[in-house]
Structures are given as C-alpha cells and as structure tokens.
Design a protein around this motif. Structure first.
Motif, short mmCIF file in Angstrom:
data_model
loop_
_atom_site.label_atom_id
_atom_site.label_comp_id
_atom_site.label_asym_id
_atom_site.label_seq_id
_atom_site.Cartn_x
_atom_site.Cartn_y
_atom_site.Cartn_z
N ALA A 121 40.25 30.22 -11.82
CA ALA A 121 39.73 28.93 -11.84
C ALA A 121 39.01 28.40 -10.74
O ALA A 121 37.78 28.35 -10.45
N LYS A 122 39.70 28.65 -9.59
CA LYS A 122 39.17 28.05 -8.28
C LYS A 122 38.27 29.00 -7.33
O LYS A 122 37.55 28.85 -6.36
N GLY A 123 38.32 30.25 -7.88
CA GLY A 123 37.74 31.44 -7.06
C GLY A 123 38.51 31.44 -5.56
O GLY A 123 37.63 31.61 -4.59
N ARG A 124 39.62 31.31 -5.64
CA ARG A 124 40.55 31.19 -4.13
C ARG A 124 40.88 32.84 -3.80
O ARG A 124 41.47 33.50 -4.65
N PRO A 125 40.74 32.88 -2.59
CA PRO A 125 41.43 34.05 -1.99
C PRO A 125 42.84 34.25 -2.53
O PRO A 125 43.50 33.19 -1.96
N ALA A 185 42.19 20.80 -6.55
CA ALA A 185 41.62 20.93 -7.97
C ALA A 185 39.93 21.19 -7.75
O ALA A 185 38.79 20.42 -8.47
N ASN A 186 39.60 21.89 -6.75
CA ASN A 186 38.01 22.07 -6.49
C ASN A 186 37.70 23.40 -6.51
O ASN A 186 38.62 24.52 -6.41
N ILE A 187 36.54 23.81 -6.83
CA ILE A 187 35.97 25.49 -6.55
C ILE A 187 36.31 25.74 -5.13
O ILE A 187 36.00 24.83 -4.30
N PRO A 211 34.17 20.53 -1.11
CA PRO A 211 35.11 19.42 -0.62
C PRO A 211 35.92 19.02 -1.92
O PRO A 211 35.87 19.22 -3.12
N SER A 212 37.17 18.90 -1.33
CA SER A 212 38.50 18.60 -2.29
C SER A 212 38.32 17.32 -3.05
O SER A 212 37.43 16.37 -2.60
N PRO A 213 38.79 17.21 -4.30
CA PRO A 213 38.40 16.13 -5.27
C PRO A 213 39.32 14.92 -5.03
O PRO A 213 40.58 15.08 -4.96
N VAL A 217 42.69 12.80 1.92
CA VAL A 217 42.78 14.02 2.72
C VAL A 217 44.04 14.74 2.40
O VAL A 217 45.28 14.16 2.27
N GLU A 218 43.85 16.15 2.19
CA GLU A 218 45.18 16.76 1.89
C GLU A 218 46.53 16.69 2.85
O GLU A 218 46.35 16.24 3.93
N SER A 219 47.62 17.09 2.26
CA SER A 219 48.96 16.60 3.45
C SER A 219 48.90 17.27 4.64
O SER A 219 48.36 18.27 4.70
MG MG Z 1 42.15 23.12 -0.77
#
Ligand code: MG
Ligand code: AMP
Length: 347
Positions: A63-67, A152-154, A158-160, A187-189
């Motif tokens: 869903a994210k297209g994450r490596p 939960a972003n592509i 930028p993060s949601p 911002v993320e942890s």
């Molecule tokens: Mg991320």
C-alpha cells in the motif's frame, strides 16, 4: 455536480463524533483478520497490521510502496508485550521505558522469532514503541496484538498528521482509517539502538537528545541524521538512506538570519518561502508560515502539513527556512534536510 467532494472508498471509523468503543472493536476485528488499518498516534498517523502476520505486513509494504528492507516499528501497550518480542532487555532499555514510555520514543533491541520476518527487513533486531495515544493502545489491548505500523503515507511523501492526509495518499488501498484528531507531536518518534556496545540515536524526535543524555550519558549520534549516507554504504537505520518527506515541488533548505533569508527569496522567481513568523516583514515573495523560530514543538506539529500544502501553491520551488538543531528542532531539521534531498543553502 460538486467537483470538490471526492468519493471515499475506505471504511471510516470516527472516534471523535462516532461510537468510540465500536470503532475500537471494529479496527481490532479487521486487524485480527489480517487487514490493515490507519490509526492516529501522538506522533503521526500509522498504518497498522499484526506484527505476527507476514501476510498483513506484505499488504502494508504494498500500500505504501515501501522498500522491503526498511523495517517497521512494532507498537505495544504494556511491558509484558516487550518481554514477549525482545530477546533480551538491557538495563538501559528498562530505564528508557520508565522515563519515556508511553510516548514518542522507539528502542531497537535484539528480537525473538515470533515477530514476522518481514517486519524487521531481514535484521535480527526489532524496533519497539509504546505510544501514549489512547486509541491505538485500546486497539492493541482489544486485539491482543502488537501492531507493526509505519507512517500511513505513500513512501517518500510527507508523513500524515490528519486522517485527511491518510486518505489523500491511501484511499482504496487500506481496509479502514480510524479518524481521530490532528497528531499532537507531528513528527515521528525518536529512535535509539540499545542492542550494541553503546546506545546510538538513529532518528531524532520529540524525545530530545538533551533528554536522552540524562538517561544514556554515553549515547552516540548516528552521522546519517544530518548528512547524506554514502551511496552503497550500509546504514544503521535502513530508513535513513531514502529520500523522504518530500513535496513534488523542488525543495531547498536555507540557513541564515530573517533578513538574509528575505533578501534571498525576494530575488527568486515563482517561488514559495516556507518560513517563520519572524521572517514575515522581510519577505515580499509568496510565503507560508510554519511557526515561530524559537517554538520548535509548534514547528514540529506543523511541518508535515506545510510540506503537503506546498504542492498546491503553484510555484516551481520552495525555500525552507531551517530551524535550529537544538531540542525538537533537531527532529524538524532532520525531516527538512531529507525533504530537500540534502540541498542546503548557507547564506
Ligand atoms: Mg515514514
Ligand atoms: P517509519 O515506519 O516511517 O516511522 O520508519 C521507521 C524507522 O525506524 C525507519 O527509519 C527504520 O529504518 C527504523 N527502524 C525500524 N526497525 C529498525 C531496526 N530493527 N533497526 C534499525 N532501524 C530500524
């Protein structure tokens, strides 16, 4: 016909104006059935899946297209869960848990084999966080599952920080979104490796380096936080080698005083200045304010929303005024230097 209303194909579980308990139960039911659900946390919205299910985790990556080699953080709601997934818990980890959990802090430890292989990108370590946001904790408790959840972003975007951001990226690709408030931190942890000889900061966040040093006096800061990893070189945190958080608009990070920043952007054509309130009087170019210079927490809360808004401004480049690197400013700087693909202009 109203062209501004877009049809939404994702199940919305509204925990603000809907039935909170029912939403939590439904999200848990989907996750137990190996579905994927976007959930609010105090940092950013996460895309959650059972950390025990390779099948569900595969859907998250798709869903994210994450490596595939970029591992996910596993979210837990109590210390028993930590015991069940970490091979050993050093004293430093117990101290950090006491001080920073629940909250925007992630520790990387050696893992037990119960965690799905795909969560950890082939590594024998696992990143674990106990969030403070009540709704994700209730979903973990209700489902009985530790939840692997990247932003939960592509991948690369930028993060949601709102559920609308989640739907803009992932509508139709996920089973449901839990619709809560705008994320408090933004911002993320903070990510710290605690399995090696010395603790190492892998990603800065709202738990600051200054706070970490009180518990981990010998903490080292990974070079990749503020500089581009060399091509082909192994990095401690796989996520750090990817371009990230970037608007589609060409982005540059600019260091200098308000006056120097104003003089610089005013000479550019068709550009946007993403700036501080204090810069306003010096700028005649198009501008968007993301907070005041010395209030790093507000800059953190606003930065991803601002990066998302840049693309709607009809400009060919954005020049972003760089925050300080102290306190939470280091986390904001770390995201912005990646958004700008490490292009920093020093005035
Ligand atoms: Mg991320
Ligand atoms: P995100 O899911 O977007 O919040 O990103 C998670 C971050 O944690 C990425 O930068 C990962 O590289 C990092 N991470 C997750 N698991 C590990 C691990 N086992 N070792 C090192 N870094 C990790």
């Amino acid at each position: 016909m109203n062209n501004t209303v877009k049809e939404i194909n994702t199940k919305r579980l509204d925990i603000i104006s809907g039935d909170y308990e029912k939403c939590i139960e439904e999200a848990s039911r989907i996750l137990k059935n190996q579905g994927i659900v976007a959930v609010p946390t105090e940092t950013v919205y996460g895309l959650a899946a059972s950390a025990f299910s390779d099948y569900a985790i595969k859907k998250v990556f798709e869903a994210k297209g994450r490596p595939q080699d970029n591992p996910l953080i596993v979210h837990i709601s109590n210390m028993d869960m930590l015991e069940s997934i970490a091979k050993s818990i050093p004293e430093s980890a117990r101290k950090c848990a006491e001080k920073f959990w629940p909250g925007p802090f992630t520790m990387v430890l050696e893992r037990k084999p119960v965690i799905a292989q795909s969560v950890c990108g082939g590594l024998d370590t696992v990143a674990v966080r106990m969030p403070s946001e009540k709704s994700i904790r209730d979903i973990i408790d209700c489902s009985g599952l530790p939840l692997a959840a990247p932003s939960a972003n592509i991948s690369g975007a930028p993060s949601p920080t709102t559920f609308s951001h989640v739907l803009a990226d992932l509508d139709g690709k996920i089973d449901a979104v839990v619709c809560g408030n705008t994320c408090e931190v933004g911002v993320e942890s903070t990510v710290v490796a605690l399995f090696g000889e010395k603790p190492r900061l892998l990603r800065p966040g709202a738990v600051t380096l200054e706070q970490l040093k009180e518990v981990l006096p010998d903490i080292e800061v990974d070079k990749a936080i503020l500089s581009q990893p060399e091509a082909g070189k192994k990095v401690a945190s796989p996520g750090m080698k990817y371009k990230h958080y970037a608007p589609k608009t060409d982005s540059f990070l600019v260091e200098g005083s308000s006056k120097a920043f104003g003089d610089f952007v005013n000479k550019k054509e068709n550009c946007l200045a993403l700036c501080f309130k204090e810069d306003e009087e010096f700028i005649t170019a198009k501008k968007m304010i993301y907070g005041t210079k010395n209030d790093e927490s507000t800059l953190a809360k606003n930065v991803f929303g601002a990066l998302r808004d840049v693309d709607g401004m009809g400009v060919s480049a954005v020049y972003i005024h760089a925050p300080s690197k102290s306190g939470v400013g280091l986390a904001v700087y770390n995201r912005l230097i990646r958004a700008a693909a490490f292009r920093v202009i020093e005035l």
